[in-house]
Scaffold this active site. Structure first.
Site, PDB file in Angstrom:
ATOM      1  N   CYS A  15      13.023  47.451  83.225  1.00 32.80           N
ATOM      2  CA  CYS A  15      12.537  48.571  84.087  1.00 32.80           C
ATOM      3  C   CYS A  15      12.309  49.727  83.310  1.00 32.80           C
ATOM      4  O   CYS A  15      11.509  50.584  83.714  1.00 32.80           O
ATOM      5  CB  CYS A  15      13.772  48.638  85.183  1.00 32.80           C
ATOM      6  SG  CYS A  15      14.211  47.298  86.015  1.00 32.80           S
ATOM      7  N   ASP A 432       7.283  64.834  43.457  1.00 31.30           N
ATOM      8  CA  ASP A 432       7.426  66.490  43.330  1.00 31.30           C
ATOM      9  C   ASP A 432       8.245  66.537  42.030  1.00 31.30           C
ATOM     10  O   ASP A 432       9.221  65.779  42.187  1.00 31.30           O
ATOM     11  CB  ASP A 432       7.475  67.425  44.442  1.00 31.30           C
ATOM     12  CG  ASP A 432       7.273  68.861  43.735  1.00 31.30           C
ATOM     13  OD1 ASP A 432       6.310  69.192  43.161  1.00 31.30           O
ATOM     14  OD2 ASP A 432       8.016  69.630  44.131  1.00 31.30           O
ATOM     15  N   ASP A 632       9.232  69.191  48.447  1.00 34.26           N
ATOM     16  CA  ASP A 632      10.248  70.241  49.226  1.00 34.26           C
ATOM     17  C   ASP A 632       9.551  71.517  49.440  1.00 34.26           C
ATOM     18  O   ASP A 632       9.936  72.343  50.267  1.00 34.26           O
ATOM     19  CB  ASP A 632      11.520  70.403  48.245  1.00 34.26           C
ATOM     20  CG  ASP A 632      11.028  71.431  47.237  1.00 34.26           C
ATOM     21  OD1 ASP A 632      10.468  70.864  46.196  1.00 34.26           O
ATOM     22  OD2 ASP A 632      11.744  72.371  46.819  1.00 34.26           O
ATOM     23  N   ASP A 636       3.768  71.485  49.017  1.00 31.19           N
ATOM     24  CA  ASP A 636       3.732  70.065  49.051  1.00 31.19           C
ATOM     25  C   ASP A 636       3.216  69.527  50.609  1.00 31.19           C
ATOM     26  O   ASP A 636       3.262  68.263  50.858  1.00 31.19           O
ATOM     27  CB  ASP A 636       5.196  69.456  48.535  1.00 31.19           C
ATOM     28  CG  ASP A 636       5.489  69.771  47.226  1.00 31.19           C
ATOM     29  OD1 ASP A 636       4.456  69.560  46.532  1.00 31.19           O
ATOM     30  OD2 ASP A 636       6.640  70.042  47.141  1.00 31.19           O
TER      31      ASP A 636
END
Length: 739
Positions: A15, A432, A632, A636
């Site tokens: 449902c 990074d 971070d 980036d």
């Protein structure tokens, strides 16, 4: 506008799917997602639409599809809690579903009602079993067929009164594909052809299976809810020296709150009085206590374990870490995996096909071959019992949501089931450097001065130029300069006439009429400044004033502990290639790469270079797997968005990077990557186990029934029995079996 509907009493997975599909098709709705586990429907209503009108339409869809639910509507500027009580209507889904029931909402009175309904069901099952045993005694020992059959009929009615009642109501609604109706047809058919014991047994075991399934789903809901129980209830607001307990939502930025020992921090802020140890496991998944001192940031949801602290609030409740985590996890169900989408489509066609085959099996042999009708009717009835796809409709979404839940417990926020599935296929990880592989906590390690330049002079100009920047390197220079100059305020804003931050280069400014340049070698080259730098792995910040080169400030950044071990773990779980992209020099990149044990590195990169290189890595991967990027910083964000799986750091990471990412690591540690991949792989493994378990048993029973080798007892196991097993199997994800 996003509007949330909390559907109290929703216990039918199929449902839920129907409601979701109907709301999605509304002209006034951009998108919709219904999370069956937490009973929440999220609908994004289009701009320029009448919100109240659209909410009314959605309410109507819910009421007509699944009558009797208690609907609570929440949204921006909306708090419209329905006071309607559950009408104890049956599920009216247009396909079979063994989890349908009439459980009320989570209010106290509704909980008592649910408990009473379960007790009544258990009593009815027990009475039916006793009556059935009595019937066997009359039939086998006393040889009284009439009394035995009468007792079987009474036992059947006692065990199946709820199913039969729901089936009758659904007939008047035109819902002939509802499982209650199909189960009633199958068992009544068995009674008609004289299979009294089997009709009773099927109804009894169906009721037992439905009860067990409901309890298994309830347990999974409670387990997931317990993982998400991180939101504080109150905040101790400091008002005129007195502590007043208020709702965290009513606290403003700049307000002062007090956090006692044992309490959760209600809002993100800065500690201004007291030092303490905090349990951050609810946010980061790390069990080690963290020391937070005056001046340091503390996140909402962590628990104070040592001494009272006073905190200055820096974010409103809606923007706090706790709210962001809960929002990410709850909205994760809107982005479904391919497996979930496949099951949703499969369920639409499976039941009608199997029901049609059941009718064909019951009628065709009699009409074409002249076979006895009772023989083939029985086999058709077995087909009907096996026609429910609930094992799949229930367990697959539950498995993926469990994976998202256990990820959040480990400090890994996955924004959708599709990203969890994408994590499973990652074979290349791109990193990074700063803040990802290294700590991002910079310190001045050395100064190389030009002839006639003093240390005080170079730091005076460097401090002035970097005073406006929030970059960690700039902060480290300003901090060091403040100590050299023995002043707190380095810059007099009135004397600054120009200021420009040049991306990936540095700062250009005019102060007291002097043109100051502070940045990397690119900045010196851009403005034609002759510079020199030593051959070592430190980060170099060059300083020039009015075209004269003053010297170079060397900045050191420490590599995070355990990076090499993390890279080894990634290799052990199937990651073929680990790459580092950095804007730093080749010497810095090589040293970091050698220590960490990376496969390759690329240095001296601008943000656009990182995007181009990532695209080359994705292309070279040749579709063999996914490429994940972990970063971070603000610069980036484009690379995170371009990758197959973008991952950001949630603790010190920028809001732009977190927003662009698909996965967030709350500890700022890439050590979460192997855990995330293991959870993703295990979640996928469990979902496919459930698919093969459910479909394998159903297909076997269907084939056996054609040849008369399967009875209804086996069919009921293939229905609710398999559903219970699949749900219990899904719980293995929550139990941490991925390890």
């Amino acid at each position: 506008m996003k509007v949330e509907f909390v559907l109290g009493g929703l216990n039918c997975a199929h449902c839920a799917g129907i409601i979701e599909e109907k709301v999605k098709k509304m002209e006034g709705v951009d998108s919709a997602s219904l999370n069956f586990v937490n009973k929440k429907l999220i609908a994004n209503i289009k701009e320029n639409e009448n919100v109240t009108e659209q909410i009314g339409y959605i309410r109507n869809i819910i009421d007509t599809t699944e009558p009797g639910l208690k609907i609570e509507v929440l949204g921006q500027g909306i708090e419209n809690n329905s006071d309607r009580e559950s009408k104890s209507e049956s599920c009216s889904c247009s396909s079979s579903c063994s989890s349908c029931s009439t459980e009320a909402d989570k209010s106290n009175s509704s909980i008592f009602r649910v408990e009473n309904e379960e007790k009544l069901k258990i009593i009815s099952i027990a009475v039916a079993i006793i009556l059935s045993l009595s019937a066997y005694v009359f039939k086998s020992v006393l040889e009284n067929e009439i009394v035995a059959n009468a007792l079987f009929v009474v036992a059947y009615l006692v065990a199946g009164y709820e199913v039969l009642g729901d089936a009758i109501r659904n007939i008047f609604k035109g819902k002939l594909m509802d499982e209650n109706f199909l189960m009633s047809v199958a068992t009544i058919g068995a009674l008609i052809i004289g299979e009294y014991p089997e009709a009773v047994g099927v109804m009894v075991f169906y009721s037992i299976g439905e009860l067990l399934e409901s309890q298994a789903v309830s347990k999974s809901r409670k387990d997931i809810e317990s993982l998400m129980n991180i939101k504080p209830d109150v905040a101790n607001l400091l008002v005129d020296g007195e502590i007043v307990q208020v709702s965290p939502e009513s606290v403003n930025i700049g307000d002062i709150i007090v956090v006692r020992v044992g309490e959760k921090v209600p809002l993100d802020g800065k500690v201004i009085k007291g030092n303490s140890m905090f349990d951050t496991s609810a946010i980061t998944g790390e069990s080690v206590l963290k020391s937070i001192k005056i001046g340091e940031r503390v996140l909402s949801g962590v628990i104070n374990k040592k001494s009272v602290v006073t905190v200055e609030v820096e974010k409103l409740m809606k923007d706090s870490t706790v709210s962001r985590i809960l929002d990410m996890v709850e909205n994760a169900t809107s982005k479904k995996s391919k497996t979930e989408n496949f099951i949703s489509v499969f369920a639409k066609y499976y039941t009608p096909i199997v029901v049609s085959l059941a009718l064909l099996l019951a009628i065709a042999p009699t009409l074409i071959l002249g076979e006895p009708f009772s023989k083939w009717a029985y086999r058709g009835l077995v087909f009907l019992v096996v026609s429910c796809p609930c094992a799949l409709v229930l367990s697959i979404p539950l498995t993926y949501f469990s994976g998202i839940g256990i990820s959040s417990k480990n400090g890994i926020l996955v924004k959708g089931s599709n990203y969890l599935e994408a994590l499973r296929k990652v074979n290349t990880v791109v990193l990074d450097k700063t803040g990802t592989i290294t700590k991002g906590t910079f310190e001045v390690s050395n100064v190389v001065l030009s002839d006639g330049v003093t240390e005080r002079e170079i730091f005076e100009y460097a401090g002035i130029a970097e005073s406006r920047s929030t970059h960690p390197i700039a902060i480290s220079i300003v901090k060091y300069a403040s100590g050299i100059l023995e002043i707190d305020e380095i810059v007099d804003e009135k004397n600054m006439t120009e200021y420009e931050e040049i991306s990936s280069h540095g700062v250009k400014m005019v102060y007291e009429g002097k043109k100051i340049l502070v940045g990397n070698y690119r900045l010196m080259q851009k403005f034609g400044i002759s510079y020199s730098e030593s051959e070592n792995s430190s980060t170099k910040v060059h300083v020039a004033v009015d075209g004269l080169y003053l010297g170079c400030i060397e900045i050191s950044d420490e590599i995070k502990a355990g990076i090499a071990e993390t890279i080894d773990k990634l290799k052990n779980i199937g990651i073929e290639r680990v790459v580092m992209l950095t804007g730093d020099t080749g010497l810095v990149a090589k040293e970091v790469s050698d220590i960490a044990g990376l496969d390759e590195y690329h240095a001296n990169l601008l943000p656009v270079d990182k995007v181009n290189l990532l695209e080359q890595i994705i292309e070279s991967n040749g579709g063999k797997g996914n490429v994940a990027f972990i970063g971070d910083g603000i610069n980036d964000a484009p690379v995170i968005a371009r990758s197959d799986v973008g991952i950001s750091m949630g603790g010190m990471g920028s809001d732009a990077a977190i927003e662009a990412s698909d996965v967030v690591f709350m500890t700022d540690e890439i050590s979460k990557m192997p855990i995330a991949i293991r959870i993703a792989k295990f979640t996928s493994k469990i979902s496919w186990q459930n698919i093969f378990l459910a479909m394998g048993i159903k297909i076997i029973v269907l084939i056996l029934s054609v040849f008369g080798l399967a009875n209804m007892w086996l069919a009921i196991f293939a229905d609710v029995g398999v559903a219970v097993l699949a749900v219990l199997n899904s719980l293995r994800v929550l139990n941490g079996d991925y390890r």
